[in-house]
Structures are given as C-alpha cells and as structure tokens.
Design an enzyme around this catalytic site. Structure first.
Site, PDB file in Angstrom:
ATOM      1  N   LYS A   1       0.922  -1.181   0.021  1.00 15.90           N
ATOM      2  CA  LYS A   1      -0.201   0.029   0.142  1.00 15.90           C
ATOM      3  C   LYS A   1       0.863   1.251  -0.111  1.00 15.90           C
ATOM      4  O   LYS A   1       0.868   2.257  -0.833  1.00 15.90           O
ATOM      5  CB  LYS A   1      -0.862   0.295   1.161  1.00 15.90           C
ATOM      6  CG  LYS A   1      -2.025  -0.939   1.411  1.00 15.90           C
ATOM      7  CD  LYS A   1      -2.811  -0.867   2.374  1.00 15.90           C
ATOM      8  CE  LYS A   1      -2.060  -1.054   3.900  1.00 15.90           C
ATOM      9  NZ  LYS A   1      -1.503  -2.319   4.065  1.00 15.90           N
TER      10      LYS A   1
ATOM     11  N   ASN B   1      -3.374   6.238   6.033  1.00 14.30           N
ATOM     12  CA  ASN B   1      -2.588   5.372   6.993  1.00 14.30           C
ATOM     13  C   ASN B   1      -1.094   5.488   6.933  1.00 14.30           C
ATOM     14  O   ASN B   1      -0.526   4.888   7.847  1.00 14.30           O
ATOM     15  CB  ASN B   1      -2.975   3.812   6.680  1.00 14.30           C
ATOM     16  CG  ASN B   1      -2.452   3.056   7.612  1.00 14.30           C
ATOM     17  OD1 ASN B   1      -2.686   2.996   8.867  1.00 14.30           O
ATOM     18  ND2 ASN B   1      -1.807   1.716   7.322  1.00 14.30           N
TER      19      ASN B   1
ATOM     20  N   HIS C   1      -3.867  -9.786  10.425  1.00 17.03           N
ATOM     21  CA  HIS C   1      -4.587  -9.077  11.510  1.00 17.03           C
ATOM     22  C   HIS C   1      -5.291 -10.190  11.886  1.00 17.03           C
ATOM     23  O   HIS C   1      -6.709  -9.885  12.494  1.00 17.03           O
ATOM     24  CB  HIS C   1      -5.297  -7.974  11.130  1.00 17.03           C
ATOM     25  CG  HIS C   1      -4.231  -7.037  10.655  1.00 17.03           C
ATOM     26  ND1 HIS C   1      -3.435  -6.538  11.514  1.00 17.03           N
ATOM     27  CD2 HIS C   1      -4.107  -6.210   9.407  1.00 17.03           C
ATOM     28  CE1 HIS C   1      -2.716  -5.433  10.977  1.00 17.03           C
ATOM     29  NE2 HIS C   1      -3.136  -5.216   9.640  1.00 17.03           N
TER      30      HIS C   1
END
Length: 441
Positions: free
Chosen positions: A117, A140, A185
């Site tokens: 990303k 982010n 995650h």
C-alpha cells in the site's frame, strides 16, 4: 445539536489526535478517552487543547452513553464490548476516514491491500505531482487524512487499512483498489472472510475499481461502473509479461522491467497498479512512465542498505505479514544470481507461515529466526536449514558467515516487531546499521 452534546474520540494515537484537531477547528464540542493510562503525546495534547476533557485508563461509561457519536481510532476494535454496546443502542460509530469523506470536496483515490500500500500510494502521489495534479497524500501512511483538508489539494491519494475501512461508510472514491490479499490481522478478525469483508468496503460507491487479476479476492464483490485490472494473468488490462519481462497495456509494450529502478516481480506488479490508476485518472502516459522508471522505493521496503563485492543486504522490515515476505522472497530470489539468507520472526499475529515453505526451498540458502514466534516461523520453513538466534546482532553476524558471493541477506520478518522493538522502523534501522558494520567494518 443538543446544548450538552459532544463527540467522543476513542484512542489518542495519530488518527485520534487528528480527529480532535479537526473537530476543534470546526468548533465542535469534543471529549477524548484512551484505555491506556499514559498514551504517548498526552502532555502535548493537553497543552494544545487545554479545555479538552480527557479520560485515560479505560472506558468511561457515562461519557459513552452521553456522547452523540463515537469516533473510534483504527487501533480500537468496534467489537470491543463497551463500543459494541453503544452500536446495539443505535449510536453512530465512525472513524477518521468517514469524517474525511464527508468533508472532502475533491476527487479521492483509496488504496488498500495486505501489502505494498505505502509503495503504491507514494508512487501514485509522485506521478500525480509530475502531472501537476496537486495531490494530498496520506491516510494510514504519513499525514493523517483529516490534516490533508488543510492543504489546497486537487486530488487525495489515501492509504487505507482494514481497520479504517471498518468505520467508513461514504468513501465514494473516484478510484479504489485492493492490491492483494493474504492472511493478516487474524488476531483481530478471527477469520479471513471478516478481513476480506473489511477490505471490500473500499469499493462502495467508487467510480473505477482497480484490482489484481492474479488475486480474485481483490475483485469487487458488488457491481461498479468500471473495472481496470493488472497482473501477470493474460487477461489483465495492465500485464506483466513474465517471458519477455515487459510491462504491457492490452498488448502494447510500455516498459521493460530492467528500465525500473525498483527490482523484483512484486515491484513490477506495484508499478502496474500505478499505471492502471494513472489511466483511470486520465494522467499523461509519457509523464507517468518517466516517473515510475525513476522511483527507487521506500525505506524499510526491500531497501538495499549495504553492499560489497559479495553480498547485498536488503531491509524489508515493513513486511509484517506472510504475504509481504512471500512477495519479497520471490521477487529478490528471482532477481539475484545467488541465494537468499532470510532473517524473520517476531509477533506472528496468528498467521499460518506454511505458504513460505515452497519459495523458501526454492530460493533460500538458510533462514535465521528470532523473536516471540520464531519456532512457528521455523515450522513454516520446513525443508530449509533454519537456525534460531537471540537478537538482530546475532542474526546479522551469522548471516555474514553463511553468505556466499552473489547472495542477498533479506530482513523480511513476516511478523510484527513489538516483542523486540517499538516499531518496524526501529527494527529496520537496527538491521541496516549492523549490516553496514559488517560490510564496511
């Protein structure tokens, strides 16, 4: 708004503090809490907002009930009982990206994925600047999204995490992309389908979806007005021809892989994603191609940090999940004459490390594992010589002993860093400094 109404910001990290700044600028009544007793930056926050009411050390029930809405930081799960109770009562629970989406008046590009990303967001931002699009780049990564509203941007390019997307409802991006998906995650989501569902929210209301033709999980699960694909798949609009090592657009050759400053198959895919998004945004292709050729990548992301006549030392500390390490290991392994010595381990976040096994057997000379879940990483690297080491100093010393001419030593942990370091940056800096010591004496 009722006379005593207020917004309650939950979590005083980077995004939480940006929400407080934004609401204060809007003249909105706000209070804040953090479950930690002494979150970093608390004294500075009190100085900046002396009238702000702050509670630390847990949830304050009376504030939770009285708040008109909860604005939850990405690091706090909305499934937390104290928050879930308020959701069940019908209270609005949103995050910083939802606030941003409601306020932004310029086109938005939203980019998510398990890996790459930051690289793609940064490179697309470089392309946008070269094309005079005046982008605001963050989310982010880097500048919090709400702080970008203070700039005179003509286009927003945002990196978005699954945690941020959980509390976002009206993104309506002009261009949205899931770059790739792999296990990550799972300590928060429990199962991959929940993680996938959070990522897929990025496509809600978008005009153009850019997705990875090699990874069907990245495909929009609902209809969108336009789709552009990238990948090595022959049907991808923007394709990596692995036989000819060319980047192509529907049969038209754009670049040879060797023209890129970035190395590795995974980085070629990142460039393809940027080319697809630049197309969707109507950017000049010649300017786009010139910009992507010059881009050298980000710190801690497959960054060459030391080199001599024998060995290259590569810092990929930002690889905090299996998918990222898989991409780095394959990309570097294909690009060098020798073999790879991998340094991996840390906090595994409940991941399955077995996908590393096949490329490890193909590309590795040896693996050095460390940290909390070192044994689990070693189990995933079955069939490869694997040694446990106490710390980074021992890992670098042993890697220097094992390496042969033409090899690369790759720090790509596949794990979070918090068992041994404050951040992946600190971990990468430690590796880089020690690699330079053994290289230059």
């Amino acid at each position: 708004m009722a006379k005593d109404a207020f917004d309650l910001v939950i979590g005083l990290g980077v995004s939480g503090r940006s929400v407080i700044r934004y609401l204060a600028d809007q003249g909105m009544p706000v209070r804040a809490l953090d479950t930690r007793d002494a979150p970093a930056g608390l004294d500075e926050l009190r100085e900046q907002h002396p009238k702000l009411k702050i509670h630390t050390g847990g949830f304050k029930g009376s504030w939770m009930k009285r708040a008109q809405r909860l604005i939850v930081s990405p690091g706090v799960a909305v499934s937390t009982p104290a928050i879930a109770e308020q959701i069940a009562e019908g209270k609005e629970v949103i995050g910083d990206i939802e606030l941003f989406a409601r306020a932004a008046s310029r086109p938005l590009v939203g980019i998510t994925g398990s890996n790459a990303k930051s690289t793609v967001v940064t490179l697309l931002g470089e392309v946008a600047r070269a094309c005079d699009a005046k982008p605001g780049v963050g989310g982010n990564l880097g500048v919090p999204a709400l702080d970008l509203l203070r700039e005179e941007a003509e286009l927003y390019v945002l990196e978005l995490s699954s945690f941020q997307l959980e509390t976002t409802y009206s993104l309506n991006a002009q261009v949205a992309s899931i770059l790739n998906l792999s296990q990550d995650h799972l300590d928060r989501y429990g199962k991959f389908s929940d993680y996938l569902a959070a990522k897929q929210r990025i496509y809600d209301g978008c005009q153009v979806a850019v997705w990875n033709r090699d990874d069907l999980a990245t495909r929009p699960q609902t209809q969108v007005p336009r789709e552009i694909t990238f990948g090595s798949h022959p049907e991808a609009h923007y394709q990596l021809d692995t036989d000819k090592q060319m980047l192509c657009h529907q049969g038209e050759t754009l670049l040879h892989v060797d023209e890129l400053a970035l190395t590795g198959h995974h980085n070629a895919m990142n460039v393809l994603a940027v080319l697809a998004m630049a197309d969707a945004l109507g950017f000049d292709r010649a300017t786009t191609l010139a910009t992507v050729k010059q881009f050298k990548g980000l710190p801690h992301r497959c960054q060459l940090v030391a080199e001599d006549a024998r060995i290259r030392w590569i810092n990929d500390s930002k690889a905090t999940n299996v998918g990222a390490t898989l991409a780095a290991l394959t990309g570097i392994g294909e690009a060098i004459e020798g073999r790879v010595i991998l340094i991996a381990g840390g906090q595994g976040k409940g991941q399955d490390f077995s996908p590393l096994g096949e490329p490890a057997r193909q590309y590795l000379r040896a693996a050095l594992v460390l940290g909390q879940d070192a044994d689990k990483v070693a189990d995933g690297l079955s069939g490869v010589p694997c040694e446990r080491v106490a710390d980074m100093a021992a890992a670098v010393k042993r890697a220097a002993q094992l390496a042969q001419p033409g090899d690369a030593v790759l720090l790509s942990p596949a794990c979070a860093s918090f068992d041994m370091y404050d951040s992946y940056v600190a971990r990468g800096d430690d590796f880089s400094a020690r690699a330079r010591e053994v290289t230059h004496g």
